[in-house]
Every structure is written in C-alpha cells, then in structure tokens.
Design an enzyme around this catalytic site. Structure first.
Site, short mmCIF file in Angstrom:
data_model
loop_
_atom_site.label_atom_id
_atom_site.label_comp_id
_atom_site.label_asym_id
_atom_site.label_seq_id
_atom_site.Cartn_x
_atom_site.Cartn_y
_atom_site.Cartn_z
N SER A 193 0.84 -1.20 0.00
CA SER A 193 0.00 0.00 0.00
C SER A 193 0.88 1.25 0.00
O SER A 193 1.95 1.26 -0.62
CB SER A 193 -0.94 -0.05 1.22
N LYS A 211 -5.54 3.28 -2.28
CA LYS A 211 -4.79 2.59 -1.23
C LYS A 211 -5.62 2.46 0.05
O LYS A 211 -5.45 1.49 0.80
CB LYS A 211 -3.46 3.30 -0.96
C1 HXC Z 1 -3.29 12.30 -16.12
C2 HXC Z 1 -3.21 10.19 -17.06
C3 HXC Z 1 -1.79 10.16 -16.86
C4 HXC Z 1 -1.17 11.30 -16.28
C5 HXC Z 1 -2.43 8.29 -17.78
N1 HXC Z 1 -3.55 9.03 -17.62
N2 HXC Z 1 -1.36 8.96 -17.33
N3 HXC Z 1 -3.95 11.26 -16.68
N4 HXC Z 1 -1.95 12.34 -15.92
N5 HXC Z 1 0.16 11.35 -16.09
C6 HXC Z 1 -4.90 8.68 -18.03
C7 HXC Z 1 -5.02 8.39 -19.52
O1 HXC Z 1 -5.09 9.58 -20.25
C8 HXC Z 1 -6.31 7.60 -19.55
O2 HXC Z 1 -7.43 8.41 -19.44
C9 HXC Z 1 -6.24 6.80 -18.27
O3 HXC Z 1 -5.31 7.47 -17.40
C10 HXC Z 1 -5.75 5.39 -18.49
O4 HXC Z 1 -4.51 5.46 -19.15
P1 HXC Z 1 -3.97 4.26 -20.07
O5 HXC Z 1 -2.57 4.57 -20.40
O6 HXC Z 1 -4.93 3.99 -21.15
O7 HXC Z 1 -4.14 3.05 -19.06
P2 HXC Z 1 -3.18 1.89 -18.75
O8 HXC Z 1 -2.37 1.50 -19.94
O9 HXC Z 1 -4.00 0.87 -18.13
O10 HXC Z 1 -2.13 2.50 -17.70
C11 HXC Z 1 -2.46 2.62 -16.33
C12 HXC Z 1 -1.70 3.78 -15.74
C13 HXC Z 1 -0.21 3.69 -16.04
C14 HXC Z 1 -1.94 3.75 -14.22
C15 HXC Z 1 -2.26 5.05 -16.29
O11 HXC Z 1 0.46 4.78 -15.41
C16 HXC Z 1 0.38 2.40 -15.63
O12 HXC Z 1 0.27 1.42 -16.33
N6 HXC Z 1 1.07 2.34 -14.52
C17 HXC Z 1 1.66 1.06 -14.03
C18 HXC Z 1 3.02 1.28 -13.58
C19 HXC Z 1 3.08 2.29 -12.44
O13 HXC Z 1 2.31 3.24 -12.37
N7 HXC Z 1 4.02 2.10 -11.56
C20 HXC Z 1 4.19 3.00 -10.42
C21 HXC Z 1 3.73 2.37 -9.23
S1 HXC Z 1 4.38 3.29 -7.92
P3 HXC Z 1 -8.34 8.85 -20.72
O14 HXC Z 1 -9.43 9.67 -20.14
O15 HXC Z 1 -7.41 9.62 -21.60
O16 HXC Z 1 -8.81 7.59 -21.35
C22 HXC Z 1 3.24 3.33 -6.81
C23 HXC Z 1 3.67 3.95 -5.52
C24 HXC Z 1 2.52 4.65 -4.90
O17 HXC Z 1 2.18 2.90 -7.00
C25 HXC Z 1 2.91 5.25 -3.58
C26 HXC Z 1 3.98 6.24 -3.64
C27 HXC Z 1 4.41 6.82 -2.34
#
Ligand code: HXC
Length: 306
Positions: A193, A211
C-alpha cells in the site's frame, strides 16, 4: 551472478527458512516487488511473478532466479490484474508448475501525478481498477491455495496426525491453532500500500483513495480468513530510493532537498521493504495479522506534523 546475501536481504535471516515454499507476486517485475521476491527466493522459496509486460516480466524472473542456484522462478507476462480470468490462469499455471502457493504479494499498482481537475474519469478508474480491483482479484484467485497452505500447518492436538517437522515437538494445540514450522509458515498475504491517504497528498487523490481501499481489503481478509489460518497484512513503503514510484512522484531537481528533509536524513532502500516482507512471512510474524507495517523512516509523520 550470485551477489552476497546482504545485497538482497539482511544477514539477520537464516538461509533456507523458505525452503519448499512458493510465493505468488503481482507487479513482480517492479522495483519494490522484485526485491521482495528476490529476498524470499534467496532464503529458499520458489516464485511466480506476474506482470503486463511479457519481456520485462520474463527478464525479471530470470534475474530473480539467479540469486540462488536451483531456484525456480516463473515469469508470467500478459497478465492484467484488472481481469480476474487472466489472473486465475496465472495462478493455475503457478500451482501446476510449482505445486502450491504459500505466500502472496499483491503489489501491482498504477500511479502518476495529477490534480483532481486534470484527472479524467477514466484515469481515476484506471488506478482504482489496478489497485483495488486488482488486489481483490489477486486475493480471490489465490485464496484457495492460501487456505490449503495454512491448513497444511495445522496439527491435530490429540493424535498429532501431521508429524511435526524434525526438531519441533508436538505441541498441545487446539484444532484452530497453527503449528510452528522451522521452514516458515504458509497462508499469508501482503498487500503493498502507501501512506499517502493518512494525511492526504496533493495530486495523489486517485492513489490515496485506492490505497485506502486496499487497506480495508487487507483488514477484512485478516478477520474473515484468520479462522482458517490465513494472515493478511499491509506493507506501506515510504520514499524508497531508485524506484519507479519515487521517480514518478519526486522531480529530479527536488530529490536532494527531499532526501535531506527526511527524519532519518535518507530514503529507504528496496532491501528495507524486502526485510519487512521476510519478517511477515517468517515464523517470527506468525501472530501478526490485520496490521500495517509502515516502512518509511517516519516520513509520513512530517506531513502530519506540518
Ligand atoms: C493524467 C493520465 C496520466 C497522467 C495516464 N492518464 N497517465 N492522466 N496524468 N500522467 C490517463 C489516460 O489519459 C487515460 O485516461 C487513463 O489514465 C488510463 O490510461 P492508459 O494509459 O490507457 O491506461 P493503462 O495503460 O492501463 O495504464 C495505467 C496507468 C499507467 C496507471 C495510467 O500509469 C500504468 O500502467 N502504470 C503502471 C506502472 C506504475 O504506475 N508504476 C508506479 C507504481 S508506484 P483517458 O481519459 O485519456 O482515457 C506506486 C507507488 C505509490 O504505485 C505510492 C507512492 C508513495
């Protein structure tokens, strides 16, 4: 190449404590989760890691397997935790190839910085789906195996039907107590989380809400499945150096100042999270359930005190 143990996990832990155990991990190619799995594998476990990206997941599995000669680590790509069937197929393959699942790490997560206004409905939903629904799917798909693993550690108090492992006397236990084991126990899940939702953090609304849901899922799991011997806990990492999360959330130019501002004057390492994981899955963590282990060097308390 096998590096010294201290590269993966603290020397505190005995080698082989997870012999014959299997861990299943979502988000297993990510920096934090792969370090968690690496530590468990180094201490004897075999593992299945799942992720969306095939190449990245298979490569991570190879890298993890290299830490211990004879380790079996399967990388299962093309798995989207938002889709139950995809996850269930991965669980079935894991059990078919490695025989069992004793420990689960629900680590898949999505994150980016965006204000409430900037977030599209789909962006909010994407993070909720990956974090909350994905964690639920992971729990649901692995639960029968966790229960089975917990069950295999039970002992009939009168007959000692399940012979205790060598060196462990047949304790007088009731039917609902769990037998100590020299090789770690089973039927345990950890949800990865965060601490963001304790105080609220700007541009992290979507992740904070998600979370909070993950935390609730873990707490309820501990209550509902405790009677079956399953433990459920949360690890909440703080700022951890050289991770995707940190690089997404902290701009490069602010890194030095943010680091200096930490209560311990530094960021954590992925090994800190690995050690917390080993503790919760080890015999030492047998009676810990329904808890959150915050591994952040007191970082979130800065936010709560300012
Ligand atoms: C605003 C965003 C964005 C951004 C994506 N979106 N990035 N909006 N700012 N920077 C929007 C897109 O425009 C889209 O909306 C929607 O989110 C879904 O995006 P997709 O790329 O189509 O989805 P998907 O391929 O499923 O990707 C999911 C994701 C991506 C969450 C957006 O970032 C991802 O795959 N992340 C996985 C890896 C990751 O994030 N790792 C970090 C974990 S660290 P629309 O409206 O345009 O359709 C972590 C730590 C947390 O979790 C705690 C820290 C202290």
């Amino acid at each position: 190449m096998t590096l010294p143990k201290s590269e993966y996990v603290s020397d505190t832990w005995k080698d082989g404590i997870f012999n014959k155990k299997v861990v299943f991990c979502t988000g297993g190619a990510g920096t934090i989760c792969s370090a968690q799995v690496r530590a468990l594998v180094h201490l004897g476990a075999d593992a299945c890691i799942v992720g969306r990206n095939v190449e990245k997941t298979e490569q991570a599995a190879k890298d993890i397997a290299a830490v211990r000669p004879g380790a079996k680590v399967i990388g299962i790509g093309s798995v989207d935790v938002r889709k139950f069937d995809s996850l269930k197929d991965a669980v079935d393959r894991c059990v078919k190839e490695l025989g069992r699942i004793d420990y689960v790490i629900a680590g898949a997560a999505g994150n980016f910085l965006a204000s409430i206004n900037q977030l599209s409905v789909n962006a909010f939903k994407s993070v909720m789906d990956i974090d909350v629904l994905g964690s639920y799917n992971t729990l649901k798909a692995t639960l029968p195996h966790l229960v089975e693993s917990a069950e295999s550690h039970r002992v009939d108090s009168k007959t000692c039907k399940l012979a205790p492992p060598e060196g462990i006397r047949c304790l007088v236990l009731t039917d609902t107590q769990v037998k100590p084991s020299p090789q770690g126990t089973g039927g345990r899940i950890i949800f990865v989380s965060a601490t963001l939702h304790y105080t609220g953090v700007p541009f992290q609304t979507h992740v904070s809400v998600a979370k909070a849901g993950v935390d609730a899922l873990s707490n309820n799991t501990a209550l509902e499945f405790g009677p079956l011997g399953v433990t459920s806990n949360i690890i909440a990492p703080g700022p951890i150096a050289n991770t995707e999360g940190a690089s997404r959330l902290i701009p490069e130019q602010d890194l030095e100042e943010v680091t200096r501002g930490q209560p311990l004057g530094r960021f954590g390492s992925v090994r800190d999270i690995a050690d917390a994981t080993v503790y919760l899955f080890s015999d030492a963590g047998s009676y810990v359930s329904g808890q959150t282990l915050v591994v952040d060097g007191a970082s979130w308390r800065i936010a709560s005190s300012s």
